[in-house]
Design a protein around this motif. Structure first.
Motif, PDB file in Angstrom:
ATOM      1  N   ASP A   6      14.656 -12.995  -3.746  1.00  0.00           N
ATOM      2  CA  ASP A   6      14.886 -11.620  -4.199  1.00  0.00           C
ATOM      3  C   ASP A   6      13.574 -10.838  -4.166  1.00  0.00           C
ATOM      4  O   ASP A   6      12.876 -10.699  -5.170  1.00  0.00           O
ATOM      5  CB  ASP A   6      15.509 -11.576  -5.589  1.00  0.00           C
ATOM      6  N   ALA A   7      13.261 -10.301  -2.999  1.00  0.00           N
ATOM      7  CA  ALA A   7      11.976  -9.628  -2.752  1.00  0.00           C
ATOM      8  C   ALA A   7      12.009  -8.200  -3.282  1.00  0.00           C
ATOM      9  O   ALA A   7      12.208  -7.250  -2.531  1.00  0.00           O
ATOM     10  CB  ALA A   7      11.673  -9.629  -1.257  1.00  0.00           C
ATOM     11  N   CYS A   8      11.788  -8.054  -4.575  1.00  0.00           N
ATOM     12  CA  CYS A   8      11.827  -6.715  -5.185  1.00  0.00           C
ATOM     13  C   CYS A   8      10.503  -5.975  -5.005  1.00  0.00           C
ATOM     14  O   CYS A   8      10.396  -5.048  -4.228  1.00  0.00           O
ATOM     15  CB  CYS A   8      12.185  -6.824  -6.663  1.00  0.00           C
ATOM     16  N   GLY A   9       9.480  -6.382  -5.754  1.00  0.00           N
ATOM     17  CA  GLY A   9       8.216  -5.663  -5.726  1.00  0.00           C
ATOM     18  C   GLY A   9       7.320  -6.082  -4.579  1.00  0.00           C
ATOM     19  O   GLY A   9       7.397  -7.209  -4.084  1.00  0.00           O
ATOM     20  N   GLY A  10       6.454  -5.165  -4.163  1.00  0.00           N
ATOM     21  CA  GLY A  10       5.493  -5.457  -3.110  1.00  0.00           C
ATOM     22  C   GLY A  10       4.218  -4.660  -3.296  1.00  0.00           C
ATOM     23  O   GLY A  10       4.208  -3.620  -3.963  1.00  0.00           O
ATOM     24  N   HIS A  11       3.125  -5.160  -2.723  1.00  0.00           N
ATOM     25  CA  HIS A  11       1.824  -4.490  -2.819  1.00  0.00           C
ATOM     26  C   HIS A  11       1.042  -4.831  -1.559  1.00  0.00           C
ATOM     27  O   HIS A  11       0.836  -6.006  -1.259  1.00  0.00           O
ATOM     28  CB  HIS A  11       1.091  -4.983  -4.071  1.00  0.00           C
ATOM     29  N   ARG A  12       0.636  -3.824  -0.798  1.00  0.00           N
ATOM     30  CA  ARG A  12      -0.213  -4.032   0.375  1.00  0.00           C
ATOM     31  C   ARG A  12      -1.667  -3.896  -0.068  1.00  0.00           C
ATOM     32  O   ARG A  12      -2.081  -2.850  -0.567  1.00  0.00           O
ATOM     33  CB  ARG A  12       0.128  -3.015   1.468  1.00  0.00           C
ATOM     34  N   LEU A  13      -2.434  -4.953   0.112  1.00  0.00           N
ATOM     35  CA  LEU A  13      -3.820  -4.990  -0.332  1.00  0.00           C
ATOM     36  C   LEU A  13      -4.741  -4.330   0.693  1.00  0.00           C
ATOM     37  O   LEU A  13      -4.390  -4.203   1.870  1.00  0.00           O
ATOM     38  CB  LEU A  13      -4.248  -6.437  -0.558  1.00  0.00           C
ATOM     39  N   PRO A  14      -5.952  -3.922   0.267  1.00  0.00           N
ATOM     40  CA  PRO A  14      -6.888  -3.291   1.204  1.00  0.00           C
ATOM     41  C   PRO A  14      -7.243  -4.170   2.402  1.00  0.00           C
ATOM     42  O   PRO A  14      -7.565  -3.653   3.472  1.00  0.00           O
ATOM     43  CB  PRO A  14      -8.119  -3.023   0.329  1.00  0.00           C
ATOM     44  N   ASN A  15      -7.171  -5.498   2.242  1.00  0.00           N
ATOM     45  CA  ASN A  15      -7.498  -6.390   3.359  1.00  0.00           C
ATOM     46  C   ASN A  15      -6.334  -6.577   4.328  1.00  0.00           C
ATOM     47  O   ASN A  15      -6.441  -7.339   5.290  1.00  0.00           O
ATOM     48  CB  ASN A  15      -7.981  -7.750   2.844  1.00  0.00           C
ATOM     49  N   GLY A  16      -5.214  -5.894   4.076  1.00  0.00           N
ATOM     50  CA  GLY A  16      -4.061  -5.981   4.965  1.00  0.00           C
ATOM     51  C   GLY A  16      -3.041  -7.022   4.564  1.00  0.00           C
ATOM     52  O   GLY A  16      -1.946  -7.071   5.143  1.00  0.00           O
ATOM     53  N   PHE A  23       4.838  -5.385 -10.022  1.00  0.00           N
ATOM     54  CA  PHE A  23       3.512  -5.798 -10.452  1.00  0.00           C
ATOM     55  C   PHE A  23       2.484  -4.901  -9.774  1.00  0.00           C
ATOM     56  O   PHE A  23       2.812  -4.099  -8.892  1.00  0.00           O
ATOM     57  CB  PHE A  23       3.255  -7.259 -10.035  1.00  0.00           C
ATOM     58  N   GLN A  24       1.225  -5.060 -10.166  1.00  0.00           N
ATOM     59  CA  GLN A  24       0.110  -4.407  -9.478  1.00  0.00           C
ATOM     60  C   GLN A  24      -1.090  -5.337  -9.519  1.00  0.00           C
ATOM     61  O   GLN A  24      -1.470  -5.815 -10.586  1.00  0.00           O
ATOM     62  CB  GLN A  24      -0.245  -3.072 -10.132  1.00  0.00           C
ATOM     63  N   ILE A  25      -1.660  -5.613  -8.365  1.00  0.00           N
ATOM     64  CA  ILE A  25      -2.885  -6.399  -8.287  1.00  0.00           C
ATOM     65  C   ILE A  25      -4.058  -5.481  -8.627  1.00  0.00           C
ATOM     66  O   ILE A  25      -4.236  -4.432  -8.002  1.00  0.00           O
ATOM     67  CB  ILE A  25      -3.075  -7.004  -6.885  1.00  0.00           C
ATOM     68  N   LEU A  26      -4.855  -5.857  -9.624  1.00  0.00           N
ATOM     69  CA  LEU A  26      -5.964  -5.017 -10.077  1.00  0.00           C
ATOM     70  C   LEU A  26      -7.287  -5.396  -9.427  1.00  0.00           C
ATOM     71  O   LEU A  26      -8.120  -4.533  -9.160  1.00  0.00           O
ATOM     72  CB  LEU A  26      -6.095  -5.095 -11.596  1.00  0.00           C
ATOM     73  N   ASP A  27      -7.495  -6.699  -9.207  1.00  0.00           N
ATOM     74  CA  ASP A  27      -8.761  -7.131  -8.625  1.00  0.00           C
ATOM     75  C   ASP A  27      -8.565  -8.462  -7.922  1.00  0.00           C
ATOM     76  O   ASP A  27      -7.552  -9.139  -8.107  1.00  0.00           O
ATOM     77  CB  ASP A  27      -9.851  -7.240  -9.697  1.00  0.00           C
ATOM     78  N   THR A  28      -9.532  -8.815  -7.105  1.00  0.00           N
ATOM     79  CA  THR A  28      -9.572 -10.141  -6.501  1.00  0.00           C
ATOM     80  C   THR A  28     -10.927 -10.755  -6.811  1.00  0.00           C
ATOM     81  O   THR A  28     -11.968 -10.131  -6.571  1.00  0.00           O
ATOM     82  CB  THR A  28      -9.359 -10.079  -4.973  1.00  0.00           C
ATOM     83  N   ASN A  29     -10.895 -11.948  -7.388  1.00  0.00           N
ATOM     84  CA  ASN A  29     -12.124 -12.650  -7.779  1.00  0.00           C
ATOM     85  C   ASN A  29     -13.017 -11.790  -8.663  1.00  0.00           C
ATOM     86  O   ASN A  29     -14.245 -11.806  -8.551  1.00  0.00           O
ATOM     87  CB  ASN A  29     -12.893 -13.106  -6.535  1.00  0.00           C
ATOM     88  N   GLY A  30     -12.380 -11.000  -9.538  1.00  0.00           N
ATOM     89  CA  GLY A  30     -13.122 -10.189 -10.485  1.00  0.00           C
ATOM     90  C   GLY A  30     -13.619  -8.861  -9.956  1.00  0.00           C
ATOM     91  O   GLY A  30     -14.240  -8.093 -10.691  1.00  0.00           O
ATOM     92  N   VAL A  31     -13.350  -8.556  -8.688  1.00  0.00           N
ATOM     93  CA  VAL A  31     -13.791  -7.295  -8.087  1.00  0.00           C
ATOM     94  C   VAL A  31     -12.583  -6.363  -7.970  1.00  0.00           C
ATOM     95  O   VAL A  31     -11.579  -6.715  -7.345  1.00  0.00           O
ATOM     96  CB  VAL A  31     -14.412  -7.524  -6.696  1.00  0.00           C
ATOM     97  N   ALA A  32     -12.694  -5.175  -8.572  1.00  0.00           N
ATOM     98  CA  ALA A  32     -11.586  -4.224  -8.554  1.00  0.00           C
ATOM     99  C   ALA A  32     -11.253  -3.813  -7.124  1.00  0.00           C
ATOM    100  O   ALA A  32     -12.146  -3.626  -6.291  1.00  0.00           O
ATOM    101  CB  ALA A  32     -11.933  -2.996  -9.384  1.00  0.00           C
ATOM    102  N   LEU A  33      -9.954  -3.676  -6.838  1.00  0.00           N
ATOM    103  CA  LEU A  33      -9.537  -3.238  -5.513  1.00  0.00           C
ATOM    104  C   LEU A  33      -9.965  -1.798  -5.277  1.00  0.00           C
ATOM    105  O   LEU A  33      -9.946  -0.970  -6.188  1.00  0.00           O
ATOM    106  CB  LEU A  33      -8.019  -3.343  -5.372  1.00  0.00           C
ATOM    107  N   SER A  34     -10.322  -1.497  -4.049  1.00  0.00           N
ATOM    108  CA  SER A  34     -10.754  -0.148  -3.706  1.00  0.00           C
ATOM    109  C   SER A  34      -9.553   0.730  -3.369  1.00  0.00           C
ATOM    110  O   SER A  34      -8.500   0.244  -2.948  1.00  0.00           O
ATOM    111  CB  SER A  34     -11.702  -0.194  -2.501  1.00  0.00           C
ATOM    112  N   GLY A  35      -9.720   2.036  -3.555  1.00  0.00           N
ATOM    113  CA  GLY A  35      -8.689   2.994  -3.172  1.00  0.00           C
ATOM    114  C   GLY A  35      -7.496   2.996  -4.106  1.00  0.00           C
ATOM    115  O   GLY A  35      -7.437   2.264  -5.095  1.00  0.00           O
ATOM    116  N   LYS A  36      -6.512   3.850  -3.766  1.00  0.00           N
ATOM    117  CA  LYS A  36      -5.294   3.913  -4.562  1.00  0.00           C
ATOM    118  C   LYS A  36      -4.422   2.704  -4.261  1.00  0.00           C
ATOM    119  O   LYS A  36      -4.317   2.277  -3.110  1.00  0.00           O
ATOM    120  CB  LYS A  36      -4.518   5.199  -4.251  1.00  0.00           C
ATOM    121  N   PRO A  37      -3.780   2.140  -5.283  1.00  0.00           N
ATOM    122  CA  PRO A  37      -2.934   0.972  -5.038  1.00  0.00           C
ATOM    123  C   PRO A  37      -1.714   1.334  -4.202  1.00  0.00           C
ATOM    124  O   PRO A  37      -1.047   2.334  -4.473  1.00  0.00           O
ATOM    125  CB  PRO A  37      -2.531   0.521  -6.446  1.00  0.00           C
ATOM    126  N   LEU A  38      -1.439   0.525  -3.190  1.00  0.00           N
ATOM    127  CA  LEU A  38      -0.275   0.731  -2.329  1.00  0.00           C
ATOM    128  C   LEU A  38       0.832  -0.179  -2.836  1.00  0.00           C
ATOM    129  O   LEU A  38       1.018  -1.291  -2.373  1.00  0.00           O
ATOM    130  CB  LEU A  38      -0.636   0.430  -0.873  1.00  0.00           C
TER     131      LEU A  38
END
Length: 213
Positions: free
Chosen positions: A147-157, A197-212
Motif C-alpha cells: 500500500d504505497a501511500c506516502g512518498g518523498h523524492r530526496l535531493p540525491n534523486g 512522512f517527511q525525511i528531515l535529514d540524512t546522517n544528521g545533515v538537514a536536507l537542502s531545498g523544499k521537501p518534495l
C-alpha cells in the motif's frame, strides 16, 4: 494553545497544507468536493470546486499540493487521475493512473512522481503524461511495498515510499535509488502503520531545498 482552527462543512477534510503566504489550504470531501485557502483570521481566500466523483466521499482526493505557479496538484483516488487545477477550477493538466493515486509530487524538472496506493506502484510521468520511471514489487526482492501511500523524492534523486498496510516487524519505509536498488528500509515492533512522512535529514545533515513530498 490553539492558534488556528477552521471547521470543515462536509464529510471529511482530506488535506491540510500551510502555505508560504501564511494561508492554510484544505480539501473537503463530500457532495461538493472543494479546495479552499483560508487566512489565519479565518477568511476564505480561495474556494475552488474539485471535479471528482461523489459516490464515495472518502476516496475523492488526498495530498493536494499548491504548486509554485499558483495552481493545485490533486490526486483523485477513485477517479484514477491526477489533475492540476488553476485557482478558478479549470483543469490545465491531467494524467490517468493505473491504480488509486494517493501522493503526487511535481518535481523541479516538470515531471510528476505519483504513488498508487493499493497498486503497490510508484510512477514518474513527464509533462506529456508518459511514464519515464516506475517501481513495483516486481523490481524488489521480498515484495516489500504494501500500500504505497506516502512518498518523498530526496535531493540525491532517491525515492522513499511508505507501506501503509505493513504491520509489526514488516517493512514500513523503503528508500530506493534510480536503479531500483534498495538503499535502506525501516521497520518497528508496533502494529501502527505509516500513512505519510517527511525525511528531515540524512546522517544528521538537514536536507537542502523544499521537501518534495
Amino acid at each position: 494553545k490553539t492558534v488556528f482552527e477552521f471547521k470543515g462543512t462536509q464529510s471529511e477534510v482530506n488535506t491540510v497544507m500551510a502555505l508560504d503566504n501564511g494561508n492554510i489550504m484544505f480539501t473537503e470531501a463530500g457532495p461538493k468536493p472543494r479546495l479552499i485557502e483560508v487566512s489565519r483570521e479565518g477568511k476564505i481566500i480561495v474556494d475552488m470546486p474539485i471535479q471528482a466523483q461523489t459516490k464515495d466521499h472518502h476516496l475523492q482526493t488526498r495530498m493536494a499540493r499548491k504548486l509554485p505557479n499558483g495552481n493545485y496538484l490533486i490526486p483523485q483516488l477513485l477517479d484514477k487521475v491526477v489533475r492540476e487545477y488553476s485557482p478558478d477550477g479549470k483543469v490545465v493538466w491531467e494524467v490517468k493512473t493505473p491504480n488509486w493515486p494517493f501522493t503526487a509530487i511535481r518535481l523541479p524538472d516538470g515531471n510528476t512522481l505519483i504513488n498508487c496506493t493499493l497498486g503497490n506502484l510508484v510512477i514518474e510521468v513527464d509533462p506529456k503524461g508518459q511514464t519515464v520511471w516506475s517501481l513495483s514489487n516486481d523490481d524488489l526482492p521480498g515484495k516489500p511495498i504494501n500500500d504505497a501511500c506516502g512518498g518523498h523524492r530526496l535531493p540525491n534523486g532517491n525515492t522513499v515510499i511508505t507501506s501503509h498496510h505493513a504491520k509489526a516487524n514488516e517493512t514500513k519505509l523503503i528508500e530506493v535509488n534510480r536503479d531500483k536498488k534498495i538503499v535502506w528500509t525501516y521497520t518497528n515492533s508496533k502494529n501502527a502503520s505509516i500513512h505519510h512522512f517527511q525525511i528531515l535529514d540524512t546522517n544528521g545533515v538537514a536536507l537542502s531545498g523544499k521537501p518534495l513530498r
